[in-house]
Design a protein around this motif. Structure first.
Motif, PDB file in Angstrom:
ATOM      1  N   GLN A  62      -9.821  -0.801   6.940  1.00 37.27           N
ATOM      2  CA  GLN A  62      -8.967   0.055   7.758  1.00 37.27           C
ATOM      3  C   GLN A  62      -7.520  -0.455   7.764  1.00 37.27           C
ATOM      4  N   ARG A  63      -7.298  -1.662   8.253  1.00 40.04           N
ATOM      5  CA  ARG A  63      -5.976  -2.283   8.248  1.00 40.04           C
ATOM      6  C   ARG A  63      -6.046  -3.620   7.507  1.00 40.04           C
ATOM      7  N   VAL A  88     -12.786  -9.375  -6.738  1.00 41.23           N
ATOM      8  CA  VAL A  88     -12.735  -8.908  -5.343  1.00 41.23           C
ATOM      9  C   VAL A  88     -11.590  -7.923  -5.159  1.00 41.23           C
ATOM     10  N   HIS A  89     -11.897  -6.766  -4.569  1.00 45.55           N
ATOM     11  CA  HIS A  89     -10.905  -5.742  -4.244  1.00 45.55           C
ATOM     12  C   HIS A  89     -10.969  -5.478  -2.746  1.00 45.55           C
ATOM     13  N   VAL A  90      -9.818  -5.482  -2.076  1.00 49.19           N
ATOM     14  CA  VAL A  90      -9.751  -5.173  -0.647  1.00 49.19           C
ATOM     15  C   VAL A  90      -8.828  -3.972  -0.443  1.00 49.19           C
ATOM     16  N   TYR A  91      -9.172  -3.147   0.544  1.00 50.48           N
ATOM     17  CA  TYR A  91      -8.496  -1.876   0.760  1.00 50.48           C
ATOM     18  C   TYR A  91      -8.142  -1.727   2.239  1.00 50.48           C
ATOM     19  N   GLY A  92      -6.988  -1.124   2.516  1.00 54.50           N
ATOM     20  CA  GLY A  92      -6.625  -0.851   3.893  1.00 54.50           C
ATOM     21  C   GLY A  92      -5.196  -0.356   4.008  1.00 54.50           C
ATOM     22  N   VAL A  93      -4.855   0.116   5.196  1.00 54.27           N
ATOM     23  CA  VAL A  93      -3.474   0.489   5.481  1.00 54.27           C
ATOM     24  C   VAL A  93      -2.624  -0.777   5.357  1.00 54.27           C
ATOM     25  N   VAL A 143      -5.386  -6.176  -4.167  1.00 54.84           N
ATOM     26  CA  VAL A 143      -5.141  -5.549  -2.865  1.00 54.84           C
ATOM     27  C   VAL A 143      -4.698  -4.108  -3.080  1.00 54.84           C
ATOM     28  N   HIS A 144      -5.358  -3.173  -2.382  1.00 55.31           N
ATOM     29  CA  HIS A 144      -5.051  -1.752  -2.479  1.00 55.31           C
ATOM     30  C   HIS A 144      -4.607  -1.254  -1.104  1.00 55.31           C
ATOM     31  N   GLY A 145      -3.451  -0.625  -1.043  1.00 57.80           N
ATOM     32  CA  GLY A 145      -2.949  -0.095   0.217  1.00 57.80           C
ATOM     33  C   GLY A 145      -2.855   1.416   0.183  1.00 57.80           C
ATOM     34  N   GLY A 146      -3.144   2.056   1.298  1.00 58.67           N
ATOM     35  CA  GLY A 146      -3.050   3.506   1.402  1.00 58.67           C
ATOM     36  C   GLY A 146      -3.098   3.935   2.846  1.00 58.67           C
ATOM     37  N   THR A 147      -2.811   5.202   3.101  1.00 58.40           N
ATOM     38  CA  THR A 147      -2.767   5.703   4.481  1.00 58.40           C
ATOM     39  C   THR A 147      -3.632   6.936   4.681  1.00 58.40           C
ATOM     40  N   SER A 148      -4.469   7.277   3.722  1.00 58.01           N
ATOM     41  CA  SER A 148      -5.314   8.462   3.849  1.00 58.01           C
ATOM     42  C   SER A 148      -6.375   8.249   4.928  1.00 58.01           C
ATOM     43  N   ARG A 159      -7.975   4.713   6.503  1.00 61.65           N
ATOM     44  CA  ARG A 159      -7.867   4.402   7.923  1.00 61.65           C
ATOM     45  C   ARG A 159      -9.225   4.331   8.621  1.00 61.65           C
ATOM     46  N   ASN A 160     -10.231   5.006   8.085  1.00 61.50           N
ATOM     47  CA  ASN A 160     -11.483   5.157   8.830  1.00 61.50           C
ATOM     48  C   ASN A 160     -12.749   4.786   8.067  1.00 61.50           C
TER      49      ASN A 160
END
Length: 259
Positions: free
Chosen positions: A154-155, A179-184, A196-201, A205-206
């Motif tokens: 999420q964050r 290892v891949h991590v995702y979050g806002v 590291v992958h960032g996004g706001t969809s 977020r959820n």
């Protein structure tokens, strides 16, 4: 969702989860009634029935998992208490508590069951089940030491703010894992040796996913595993976990493609 149809969202995977008849049975309980009540409260809003039996065996204080009438796992009630019933979720965030302790099989073997879980203050235990299974999947990846692990947070700041989570991922990235991590991207973990992958969809977020896919040539010793959950409203999660290799591969492929 048809096996060859690409999912359009993480929630499409929920349609693949069968409606299984899962129940828990305390066997020869000598612990006081409040222990039984804690188990009942933890699964009160789920499709998991709880019953109690006395059987002519030498073992006391057991918790058994039944699926479609068959016993599929048995754990000691003491172990379930230490790892779940008497544990606060904050311990996983603020302490060094990681994945060194095994999660009881009566919990991890509930794979393929769709849960609707609430966090605190609505429930003290429901969301903890997702935390335990997340750590279980991470432990499988750590023990295998190779393959791909994808985790959504999420964050991204959670990797900074939650000491326990940071410790786990420092250990994971010390292995030969992709290892891949995702979050806002509110705070990027520049110290972490991971992609590291960032996004706001909405899914950034959820979503709450931890997916481990062993390399194709790893043999039978590595166990594929994936937890998939989506926050349907604040602090309320719908999700499941699986060890089915084909399903894990599809979840891994979706995370790689859509995030």
């Amino acid at each position: 969702m048809a096996a060859d149809a690409p999912p359009s969202s993480l929630r499409d995977f929920f349609a693949d989860v069968d409606d299984r008849e899962v129940s828990l049975v305390t066997v020869n309980r000598t612990h006081p009634q409040p222990v039984q009540d804690l188990i009942a409260d933890a699964f009160a809003t789920q499709s998991v029935e709880l019953s109690e039996r006395s059987l002519p065996t030498d073992a006391d204080d057991l918790l058994a998992l039944r699926e479609d009438g068959d016993v599929t796992a048995v754990s000691s009630l003491d172990r379930v208490m230490r790892s779940f019933l008497l544990v606060n979720a904050d311990q996983f965030r603020t302490s060094t508590r990681g994945f060194d302790g095994d999660v009881p099989a009566v919990l991890t073997n509930m794979d393929g069951t769709l849960f609707d879980l609430r966090g605190y203050p609505a429930s003290n235990k429901e969301k903890l089940l997702l935390i335990l299974v997340s750590r279980h999947v991470e432990r499988l990846a750590y023990e295998a030491g190779e393959g791909t692990l994808r985790s959504t947070f999420q964050r991204l700041s959670r990797l900074e703010d939650e000491y326990g989570t940071r410790t786990v991922y420092e250990r994971l990235t010390g292995r030969a894992l992709d290892v891949h991590v995702y979050g806002v991207p509110d705070e990027r973990p520049t110290w972490l040796d991971a992609t590291v992958h960032g996004g706001t969809s909405d899914e950034y977020r959820n979503s709450w996913c931890v997916a481990y896919r062993p390399p194709s040539d790893s043999g039978a010793e590595s166990t594929p595993a994936a937890l998939v959950a989506h926050q349907k409203e604040p602090n309320r999660w719908k999700g499941f976990w699986t060890y089915d290799a084909e399903r894990v591969a599809r979840i891994d492929a979706y995370l790689e493609r859509a995030f």
